[in-house]
Design an enzyme around this catalytic site. Structure first.
Site, short mmCIF file in Angstrom:
data_model
loop_
_atom_site.label_atom_id
_atom_site.label_comp_id
_atom_site.label_asym_id
_atom_site.label_seq_id
_atom_site.Cartn_x
_atom_site.Cartn_y
_atom_site.Cartn_z
N SER A 34 0.84 -1.20 0.00
CA SER A 34 0.00 0.00 0.00
C SER A 34 0.87 1.25 0.00
O SER A 34 2.06 1.19 0.29
CB SER A 34 -0.87 0.01 1.26
OG SER A 34 -0.02 0.05 2.40
N LYS A 35 0.26 2.35 -0.31
CA LYS A 35 0.98 3.62 -0.30
C LYS A 35 1.51 3.91 1.10
O LYS A 35 2.64 4.34 1.27
CB LYS A 35 0.04 4.74 -0.74
CG LYS A 35 0.68 6.11 -0.60
CD LYS A 35 0.00 7.17 -1.41
CE LYS A 35 0.80 8.45 -1.39
NZ LYS A 35 1.21 8.87 -0.04
N ARG A 36 0.67 3.62 2.07
CA ARG A 36 1.05 3.83 3.46
C ARG A 36 2.32 3.07 3.82
O ARG A 36 3.26 3.62 4.40
CB ARG A 36 -0.09 3.33 4.34
CG ARG A 36 -0.35 4.12 5.58
CD ARG A 36 -1.53 3.48 6.32
NE ARG A 36 -1.03 2.93 7.58
CZ ARG A 36 -0.97 3.63 8.71
NH1 ARG A 36 -1.38 4.87 8.72
NH2 ARG A 36 -0.52 3.09 9.82
N ASP A 77 5.33 4.52 2.08
CA ASP A 77 5.71 5.78 2.72
C ASP A 77 6.53 5.52 3.98
O ASP A 77 7.56 6.13 4.21
CB ASP A 77 4.47 6.59 3.11
CG ASP A 77 3.84 7.25 1.89
OD1 ASP A 77 4.48 7.24 0.83
OD2 ASP A 77 2.72 7.76 2.02
#
Length: 512
Positions: free
Chosen positions: A265-267, A270
RNA sequence: GGUCCGUUCGUCUAGGGGUUAGGACACCAGAUUUUCAUUCUGGUAACACGGGUUCGAUUCCCGUACGGACUACCA
């Protein structure tokens, strides 16, 4: 029957294209090219509430950067246009009507609240699956329970309705996935999915099946998250009478988070500090900017090579593949079944490899780009010299500048470890004499620099190895780097003398 | 919860009824290098578990465990 290979990549313009989407597009592309087939880009924008401005353009640009060329579809056109689902509304309505007419679909008028109540009721009764299906539909407000007059009245009075698929009560639905083999599901496990929404738009399921059929898609290569609904799609092909034209399915293993579990996921990206989008993306709503692979210094050929190997391998020990080689070697049979954890270190290794194998002229452009941003002048010649000596120690294009600052600016600080250990009386003696000798020279290069150093150390009776680090730190400020003599040649005679003199003054106090 | 999918070194994976279970990344060590990096050499490290089938199973079958996806008028 061997049919023409026609594959599609069909993203939704709901935001930036995810890196997993790039891999899906890549596998489709490889299959198309290998078989001299057609790669189609279709935009699945049937959910108007999630439409994001600029997303479609972003998808186009991302694919272009990655080297995935579209033969037909949005952006290029083609014989089955339009390729944007929002522009094909009437087509879906026609097939929905066919399903309705043949008794394979029905109108449903239930409100959101009624749907919620139904689920609550079932839950309270201890029913495992609270779905709209062959049993529950009998208690709901739809064209199966209402009279024809009531249905007509509701429709003409403008009551919102959806069209649902009438899934058979108990039937085995089979599908032969190219990666997973036969998958069988009982139709009782499938619910009466909405085919047409109350806004007149189709849902993914209907639009997807209709378009794949009309666009003569031969292979549907998509993420594993679609596997559970694939039997539903098979049912649709059957009801629409297209069973014989049904494409072959290949459900790709998911890309997983590097640590822990779950979908990438982007999370997660990041948190671990790596990009998840091919290009930088600025969210038009929040204004939030997310880093892209391109801007982070990844070369498209490195990303592609890396992505290709996440879930596929050629069965040989070869790891470096150009796009053309991938096209040659790719095969769906060699796609693995299990999800692949995303390992950014491997991506970096590929990047390093591809960066290093570029000609110096091209690498020099990277350096010049960085310098331009910093307003530091530099000739192409000098840039070529610098990248030639730096190339074996960089991973990203920006490293040439970041690790090679000293080629342009005198150090203002000196590596403390080196100073502490190597900056001593002997070093000071040698460096003073050395800078003096250099300042007298008429010409200067790496060879001369080296021979002078040898002369000086010999005269003073000090081993040159002992003071090399001190010399390096005085000239570059750092503990490591390319060959010092070549660095000095590039920096130039006067600047070298200046830097040594400055270091001698600044670091005087270190020796007590 | 239900349905479906999956499980070989830390990671990506090869392999396949009898193998010293192979490669790559990462990691560690040595060599080279005036330094760092590169390069080279070497090393640590894996068949989830339990039952079958079999002379023999990591490989085939069945369970279990674990993980994942899906379970919207999102795709």
């Amino acid at each position: 029957m061997t049919r023409e290979v026609r594959v599609r990549f069909a993203p939704s313009p709901t935001g930036a294209l995810h890196i997993g989407g790039v891999r899906t597009a890549l596998y489709n592309y490889l299959l198309a090219r290998q078989n001299k087939g057609t790669m189609i880009l279709r935009i699945e924008d049937t959910d108007q509430t999630r439409f994001v401005q600029g997303a479609e353009d972003y998808i186009l640009k991302s694919l272009e950067w990655a080297g995935i060329k579209i033969d037909e579809g949005v952006g290029v056109g083609g014989p089955y246009a339009p390729y944007r689902q929002s522009e094909r509304k009437a087509i879906y309505q026609k097939y929905a009507q066919q399903l309705l007419d043949e008794g394979n679909a029905y109108y449903a008028f239930d409100t959101e609240q009624e749907l919620d109540e139904m689920r609550e009721r079932l839950k309270a009764a201890g029913v495992d699956n609270q779905q709209y299906n062959s049993i529950t539909r009998l208690q709901m407000r739809n064209s199966l329970t209402l009279s024809k007059e009531e249905v007509d009245n509701l429709i003409t009075s403008g009551t919102p309705y959806v069209i649902r698929l009438k899934v058979p009560k108990k039937e085995e639905v089979r599908l032969n996935d190219m990666i997973r083999g036969w998958v069988m599901v009982y139709s009782s496990a499938i619910d009466d999915k909405v085919l047409m929404k109350s806004d007149g738009m189709p849902t993914y399921h209907l639009a997807n099946v209709v378009d794949d059929y009309l666009m003569k898609i031969s292979h549907v290569i998509r993420g594993e998250e679609w596997l559970p609904s694939a039997p539903l799609h098979v049912l649709l092909y059957k009801f629409l009478g297209w069973e014989n034209e049904m494409p072959q399915f290949a459900h790709l293993p998911l890309l997983l988070k590097p640590d822990g579990n779950g979908k990438l996921s982007k999370r997660a990206a990041d948190q671990l500090g790596f990009p998840i989008f091919p290009l930088t993306w600025k969210d038009p709503e929040s204004g939030e900017v997310a880093a892209g692979y391109k801007e982070s210094g990844y070369l498209p050929e490195a990303l592609i090579n890396f992505l290709a190997f996440l879930g596929w391998n050629p069965g040989t020990t070869q790891e470096i593949f150009s796009m053309d080689e991938l096209i040659q070697a790719f095969s769906v049979d060699r796609i693995s079944k299990a999800g692949a954890k995303f390992d950014i270190q491997k991506a970096q290794w590929f990047n390093q490899h591809y960066l290093r194998s570029k000609p110096a002229e091209e690498l020099a452009e990277f350096l010049l780009d960085s310098l331009k941003k910093e307003n530091v002048p530099c000739t192409l010649d000098k840039a070529i010299k610098i990248v030639s000596v730096m190339r074996d120690r960089v991973t990203f294009p920006k490293d040439f500048w970041e690790q090679g600052r000293f080629f342009f600016f005198a150090p203002t600080t000196f590596d403390e470890g080196v100073v502490g250990k190597k900056w001593n009386d002997d070093a000071v003696k040698v460096l003073s004499a050395y800078s003096q000798e250099i300042s007298k020279l008429n010409s200067f290069d790496a060879v001369i620099a080296k021979s002078i150093l040898e002369d000086v150390t010999k005269a003073l009776g000090i081993g040159s190895g002992k003071i090399m680090q001190a010399l390096r730190v005085s000239v570059t400020g750092t503990a490591g780097g390319p060959d010092l003599m070549i660095i000095m040649e590039i920096i130039g005679q006067d600047e070298v003398v200046k830097r040594i003199t400055y270091a001698l003054q600044t670091l005087k106090t270190v020796i007590s």
